[in-house]
Enzyme design. Structure first.
Site, PDB file in Angstrom:
ATOM      1  N   SER A  66       0.831  -1.209   0.000  1.00 43.08           N
ATOM      2  CA  SER A  66       0.000   0.000   0.000  1.00 43.08           C
ATOM      3  C   SER A  66       0.862   1.253   0.000  1.00 43.08           C
ATOM      4  O   SER A  66       0.359   2.357   0.181  1.00 43.08           O
ATOM      5  CB  SER A  66      -0.927   0.000   1.227  1.00 43.08           C
ATOM      6  N   THR A 107     -38.614  28.999  -8.090  1.00 45.01           N
ATOM      7  CA  THR A 107     -38.950  27.668  -7.565  1.00 45.01           C
ATOM      8  C   THR A 107     -39.350  26.872  -8.804  1.00 45.01           C
ATOM      9  O   THR A 107     -39.902  27.446  -9.748  1.00 45.01           O
ATOM     10  CB  THR A 107     -40.117  27.690  -6.548  1.00 45.01           C
ATOM     11  N   HIS A 108     -39.051  25.620  -8.833  1.00 45.73           N
ATOM     12  CA  HIS A 108     -39.299  24.773 -10.027  1.00 45.73           C
ATOM     13  C   HIS A 108     -38.614  25.341 -11.269  1.00 45.73           C
ATOM     14  O   HIS A 108     -39.069  25.111 -12.387  1.00 45.73           O
ATOM     15  CB  HIS A 108     -40.799  24.621 -10.307  1.00 45.73           C
ATOM     16  N   SER A 112     -13.831  26.323 -27.423  1.00 40.98           N
ATOM     17  CA  SER A 112     -14.162  25.082 -28.117  1.00 40.98           C
ATOM     18  C   SER A 112     -13.143  24.854 -29.225  1.00 40.98           C
ATOM     19  O   SER A 112     -12.576  25.809 -29.772  1.00 40.98           O
ATOM     20  CB  SER A 112     -15.571  25.198 -28.706  1.00 40.98           C
ATOM     21  N   LYS A 122     -17.499  29.983 -28.758  1.00 43.33           N
ATOM     22  CA  LYS A 122     -17.796  29.391 -27.440  1.00 43.33           C
ATOM     23  C   LYS A 122     -16.917  29.898 -26.295  1.00 43.33           C
ATOM     24  O   LYS A 122     -15.742  30.180 -26.454  1.00 43.33           O
ATOM     25  CB  LYS A 122     -17.644  27.865 -27.508  1.00 43.33           C
ATOM     26  N   ASN A 171     -16.850  28.314 -22.485  1.00 44.66           N
ATOM     27  CA  ASN A 171     -17.501  27.268 -21.694  1.00 44.66           C
ATOM     28  C   ASN A 171     -17.119  27.309 -20.208  1.00 44.66           C
ATOM     29  O   ASN A 171     -15.962  27.555 -19.876  1.00 44.66           O
ATOM     30  CB  ASN A 171     -17.126  25.889 -22.252  1.00 44.66           C
ATOM     31  N   GLU A 175     -18.526  22.689 -14.537  1.00 42.97           N
ATOM     32  CA  GLU A 175     -18.987  21.368 -14.987  1.00 42.97           C
ATOM     33  C   GLU A 175     -18.155  20.248 -14.363  1.00 42.97           C
ATOM     34  O   GLU A 175     -18.678  19.214 -13.941  1.00 42.97           O
ATOM     35  CB  GLU A 175     -18.928  21.281 -16.519  1.00 42.97           C
ATOM     36  N   TYR A 189      -9.017  -6.094  13.088  1.00 40.50           N
ATOM     37  CA  TYR A 189      -8.427  -5.659  11.829  1.00 40.50           C
ATOM     38  C   TYR A 189      -8.509  -6.748  10.769  1.00 40.50           C
ATOM     39  O   TYR A 189      -8.291  -7.933  11.033  1.00 40.50           O
ATOM     40  CB  TYR A 189      -6.945  -5.271  12.029  1.00 40.50           C
ATOM     41  N   GLN A 228      -7.215  -1.771   4.487  1.00 39.21           N
ATOM     42  CA  GLN A 228      -6.134  -1.039   3.828  1.00 39.21           C
ATOM     43  C   GLN A 228      -6.690  -0.171   2.679  1.00 39.21           C
ATOM     44  O   GLN A 228      -6.064   0.805   2.284  1.00 39.21           O
ATOM     45  CB  GLN A 228      -5.091  -2.030   3.289  1.00 39.21           C
ATOM     46  N   LYS A 275      -7.672   4.198   2.748  1.00 38.90           N
ATOM     47  CA  LYS A 275      -6.925   5.431   2.498  1.00 38.90           C
ATOM     48  C   LYS A 275      -7.084   5.936   1.070  1.00 38.90           C
ATOM     49  O   LYS A 275      -7.184   7.143   0.852  1.00 38.90           O
ATOM     50  CB  LYS A 275      -5.450   5.229   2.858  1.00 38.90           C
TER      51      LYS A 275
HETATM   52  N1  ARG Z   1      -0.753  -1.231   5.263  1.00 40.97           N
HETATM   53  C1  ARG Z   1      -1.665  -1.734   6.231  1.00 40.97           C
HETATM   54  C2  ARG Z   1      -2.997  -0.930   6.188  1.00 40.97           C
HETATM   55  O1  ARG Z   1      -3.003   0.083   5.592  1.00 40.97           O
HETATM   56  C3  ARG Z   1      -1.077  -1.661   7.580  1.00 40.97           C
HETATM   57  C4  ARG Z   1      -1.670  -2.625   8.561  1.00 40.97           C
HETATM   58  C5  ARG Z   1      -1.232  -3.993   8.294  1.00 40.97           C
HETATM   59  N2  ARG Z   1      -1.547  -4.851   9.345  1.00 40.97           N
HETATM   60  C6  ARG Z   1      -1.537  -6.195   9.205  1.00 40.97           C
HETATM   61  N3  ARG Z   1      -1.870  -6.898  10.217  1.00 40.97           N
HETATM   62  N4  ARG Z   1      -1.260  -6.735   8.057  1.00 40.97           N
HETATM   63  O2  ARG Z   1      -3.994  -1.347   6.695  1.00 40.97           O
END
Ligand code: ARG
Length: 458
Positions: A22, A154-155, A276, A282, A284, A289, A316, A321, A324
């Protein structure tokens, strides 16, 4: 060589490594990872779990890594599994055994939860600053247009006259609520998971309150399973960010309409519009948008997070993972949209005459015409019917409420006098609406002052 090569008989397949890694996403948390690790090391030293010398070496080592990353002398290894593994191995290269002691009484599970929370807390502050800049521009624009009459809809049908200031101050209120929501979310983001360990805490005599205080968090999580496996703070943040996008998207949609020849209420600065490739005439509103389009992307991130979490048993699991990528994309998208929308709005030109012209059509003062009769004693419902008939008459005779003669008015009802024309003028319609929240210039000016004060206090 992997951390677990003593346990495993075979090296990891390259495809597993690529899939499992990751680092391409979580490398962004390097500063938070360092901050969290330093607080952890301080606590380990203070509690006598590691020596003070080791704690000191860890702090110095981590700060040197931070400096080297920031001045470009250290590149984060894209082959590392994640930022946490990279940091530990780089630290160990630099300070040897002391580096290997950092992970005492800690798991990557509570570490990653902490880093994500630290990152989210910082990101919320940045989003709030960007929203504040936008509200400031709205307030400045509104101040210039407290007397700029435009149709209220309105509308999407012309309804009652308002001012441009009144219209855009509605957005100031929406964005203020967005800030309040994000601030409120911080209470639940700034909860310390560190000390949860992998899932069941630790037997070392750690001091979680000390770490909490050093990191400036608001509280310590009260259940270690929850500490490592809660991601509702990500979902809540993504939800608040979705709301920001929803507001930006509505505003963008209006700007797109206002820039069309059908409205022509607004003209974007050349620096914030596009042309354009084929149609020479044009201009734009691509920015507006794209913001409308990117709103779907942030909603998508929210859905990703909700769906990712819905079937995960405690505690966990690696599914998490994925949090993020969705969270960071939501944050980036909102910041990108805010910092482009704000100067686009700031540099736009308001075409007052076209607004006023549009407001003078569409029987926008019909309610005031009915109110005129009501104020002379007629029950409102009767007055409403009476003006309905009058509008129908005007349409049949190609007239407006302003162009009718007093005789024509009187034919409908004897209560009409010469002062009807003053009563239904656009200025009267707007100026008389002095009720709190209304469009009268003095009312909106007071609202603008209130918002400025709030902004200053935020
Ligand atoms: N890169 C992992 C995450 O973002 C870290 C945690 C990993 N933990 C594990 N027990 N493999 O979640």
């Amino acid at each position: 060589m992997s951390l677990w090569d003593a346990r495993f008989k075979k090296a990891a397949d390259q495809r597993l490594n690529d899939f499992n890694s990751s680092i391409s996403v979580d490398h962004r948390m390097y500063a938070q990872d360092i901050k969290g690790s330093i607080a952890h090391a301080h606590m380990l030293g203070k509690q006598g779990i590691i020596s003070m010398e080791d704690a000191q070496a860890i702090e110095e080592g981590l700060l040197s890594i931070k400096k080297d990353i920031e001045d470009g002398t250290l590149l984060i290894d894209p082959m590392a599994e994640d930022i946490h593994m990279f940091m530990e191995s780089e630290l160990t290269k630099r300070i040897h055994d002391a580096g290997k002691r950092l992970h005492t009484a800690r798991s990557r599970n509570d570490q990653v939860a902490l880093d994500t929370r630290l990152y989210t807390s910082d990101a919320i502050d940045e989003v709030i600053e960007n929203i504040k800049d936008l509200i400031q521009v709205i307030v400045d624009k509104a101040s210039e247009h407290t007397e700029t009459i435009m149709p209220g809809y309105t509308h999407l049908q012309r309804a009652q006259p308002i001012t441009f200031a009144h219209h855009i101050m509605a957005y100031a209120e929406m964005f203020l609520r967005d800030i309040e929501r994000l601030k409120e979310a911080k209470k639940r983001v700034e909860v310390l998971p560190l000390g949860s360990g992998a899932l069941a805490t630790t037997t070392y005599p750690i001091n979680r309150d000390m770490v909490c205080e050093e990191l400036g968090f608001q509280s310590v999580s009260m259940n270690s399973l929850d500490g490592v496996s809660d991601r509702d703070f990500c979902i809540e943040t993504a939800s608040d960010l979705s709301m920001v996008m929803m507001h930006l998207s509505r505003f963008s949609e209006e700007i797109i309409l206002w820039c069309s020849w059908e409205y022509k209420f607004m003209e974007l600065d050349d620096a914030f519009a596009t042309g354009s490739s084929i149609m020479p005439q044009k201009k734009n509103p691509d920015v507006a948008e794209l913001i409308r389009g990117k709103t779907g992307r942030v909603y998508g991130n929210l859905t990703t997070l909700l769906t990712m979490m819905k079937g995960i048993p405690l505690a966990y699991n690696k599914d998490m993972q994925e949090d993020k990528e969705a969270l960071f994309d939501a944050i980036d998208t909102v910041n990108l949209c805010l910092t482009t929308f704000t100067p686009m709005l700031e540099t736009s030109r308001i075409l007052k005459d076209n607004m006023r012209n549009a407001a003078s059509k569409g029987f926008i003062n019909a309610t005031d015409c009915a109110d005129y009769l009501t104020k002379k004693g007629m029950p409102f419902r009767d007055a409403y019917r009476c003006i309905g008939a009058l509008v129908s008459y005007c349409q049949d005779h190609n007239q407006t409420l302003e162009t009718l003669s007093l005789e024509e008015y009187k034919q409908v009802n004897e209560l009409f006098e010469e002062d009807i024309f003053e009563a239904i003028s656009l200025d009267t319609c707007v100026n008389m609406r002095v009720v709190k929240g209304g469009p009268a210039p003095q009312t909106v000016k007071a609202h603008i002052e209130q918002v400025k004060t709030k902004l200053g206090e935020m």
